[in-house]
Design a protein around this motif. Structure first.
Motif, PDB file in Angstrom:
ATOM      1  N   VAL A  16     -25.614   7.096 -91.012  1.00  0.00           N
ATOM      2  CA  VAL A  16     -24.699   8.242 -90.936  1.00  0.00           C
ATOM      3  C   VAL A  16     -24.241   8.508 -89.504  1.00  0.00           C
ATOM      4  O   VAL A  16     -23.183   9.118 -89.295  1.00  0.00           O
ATOM      5  CB  VAL A  16     -25.318   9.513 -91.550  1.00  0.00           C
ATOM      6  CG1 VAL A  16     -25.624   9.296 -93.023  1.00  0.00           C
ATOM      7  CG2 VAL A  16     -26.568   9.956 -90.789  1.00  0.00           C
TER       8      VAL A  16
ATOM      9  N   ASN B 108     -22.329  19.576 -91.317  1.00  0.00           N
ATOM     10  CA  ASN B 108     -22.384  18.162 -91.695  1.00  0.00           C
ATOM     11  C   ASN B 108     -23.671  17.539 -91.163  1.00  0.00           C
ATOM     12  O   ASN B 108     -24.351  16.765 -91.865  1.00  0.00           O
ATOM     13  CB  ASN B 108     -21.176  17.413 -91.132  1.00  0.00           C
ATOM     14  CG  ASN B 108     -19.905  17.723 -91.875  1.00  0.00           C
ATOM     15  OD1 ASN B 108     -19.903  18.538 -92.789  1.00  0.00           O
ATOM     16  ND2 ASN B 108     -18.812  17.079 -91.511  1.00  0.00           N
TER      17      ASN B 108
ATOM     18  N   HIS C 234     -26.813  16.196 -93.636  1.00  0.00           N
ATOM     19  CA  HIS C 234     -27.264  14.803 -93.586  1.00  0.00           C
ATOM     20  C   HIS C 234     -28.711  14.687 -93.112  1.00  0.00           C
ATOM     21  O   HIS C 234     -29.387  13.701 -93.427  1.00  0.00           O
ATOM     22  CB  HIS C 234     -26.348  13.980 -92.684  1.00  0.00           C
ATOM     23  CG  HIS C 234     -25.108  13.519 -93.374  1.00  0.00           C
ATOM     24  ND1 HIS C 234     -25.118  12.584 -94.381  1.00  0.00           N
ATOM     25  CD2 HIS C 234     -23.799  13.876 -93.228  1.00  0.00           C
ATOM     26  CE1 HIS C 234     -23.897  12.367 -94.822  1.00  0.00           C
ATOM     27  NE2 HIS C 234     -23.065  13.141 -94.136  1.00  0.00           N
TER      28      HIS C 234
ATOM     29  N   SER D 185     -27.890  12.915 -85.813  1.00  0.00           N
ATOM     30  CA  SER D 185     -29.115  12.996 -86.603  1.00  0.00           C
ATOM     31  C   SER D 185     -30.313  13.387 -85.742  1.00  0.00           C
ATOM     32  O   SER D 185     -30.277  13.315 -84.520  1.00  0.00           O
ATOM     33  CB  SER D 185     -29.398  11.648 -87.281  1.00  0.00           C
ATOM     34  OG  SER D 185     -29.790  10.679 -86.326  1.00  0.00           O
TER      35      SER D 185
END
Length: 282
Positions: free
Chosen positions: A52, A109, A113, A59
């Motif tokens: 991702v 977002n 994730h 992340s």
């Protein structure tokens, strides 16, 4: 040695080692399977977060892997269940706070994730631990893996030999309805066969009549191959949306851990529900 043969040999050896590790983990002390599944889940989580990031997602790899590990630990170690899962909740709540200070353009977002691997990867492996260690149903869990491998293998072979009608060409061009049907037939057939193997007698209903037991196993095979196929397709959809072929390269010829457990991750919760319903009905 031709490149094609070398590739096939590598894939075969790698797959055989993987199967040996998973199957062997059911016949040794449970802490070996715990360590093995923690490793699998941690690598799959890292792969997801790494993928991702290619789309600009920021992340939290360390937190993500730690949350997954704590989730799985709670499934295998009863004494640390409450503390481990509470810590997972606290770590999850820390991610939105971190995003407050990152000043990203689309913080939710990033949050979404970083949350998803806990549900997609952590929960199924946790349920595996609960099934094996706390419910003492390791035979059912092993049967799940056997049926997933059966379905996947014969769906691939059947599709290669007889496949003409595509299932989801935009997501997985090689999957066909013919392969799906053949994989399902073999999965259900093997499931019924397992009902007559002494080792698996306790897996679903050890006190049930023969007829009901066979029907329960037939239903189990049906649930496994349908949900396993959906899990495979969902992971393919995830990879295609990010333009990657494999989730990783930890297994030569097979890709990453997310690739190897895509079917299991989706099938495991449904199989747990099925086991509970069958017990309740009986």
């Amino acid at each position: 040695m031709s490149p094609q043969f070398k590739s096939l040999l590598t894939r075969t050896i790698s797959g055989a080692v993987f199967v040996a590790l998973v199957v062997g983990s059911f016949f040794v002390p449970s802490y070996f399977q715990f360590a093995l599944f923690v490793f699998f889940a941690a690598v799959a989580t890292y792969e997801y977060l790494h993928i991702v990031e290619t789309d600009g997602i920021r992340s939290h790899k360390v937190l993500g892997v730690l949350m997954t590990v704590l989730m799985v630990e709670g499934g295998y170690i009863r004494q640390s269940m409450s503390f481990g899962w509470l810590l997972v909740v606290l770590l999850m709540l820390s991610i939105p706070v971190i995003e407050l200070f990152r000043k990203g353009e689309k913080p939710f977002n990033n949050i979404a994730h970083n949350f998803l691997p806990v549900l997609w990867i952590g929960v199924p492996f946790t349920l595996a631990g609960v099934t094996n260690v706390m419910l003492f149903q390791e035979e059912a869990l092993l049967a799940l893996f056997i049926l997933l491998w059966t379905s996947d293998t014969f769906a691939y072979c059947g599709g290669s030999l007889f496949g003409k009608h595509k299932m989801f060409e935009r997501i997985s061009p090689k999957k066909t309805w013919e392969g799906f049907a053949i994989g399902g037939l073999f999965a259900c057939g093997v499931a019924v066969g397992l009902s007559f193997v002494p080792y698996f007698h306790n897996a679903l209903l050890y006190e049930a009549s023969t007829t009901f037991n066979v029907l329960a196993w037939l239903g189990f095979g049906l649930v496994v191959f349908v949900t396993g196929t959906l899990g495979d397709l969902i992971e393919s959809m995830f990879k295609r949306s990010y333009g990657v072929k494999d989730s990783g390269n930890i297994m030569p010829g097979h890709g990453g851990m997310l690739d190897r457990f895509d079917s299991f991750l989706f099938a495991m919760p449904f199989c747990m529900i099925y086991w509970v319903l069958i017990t309740f009905i009986y």
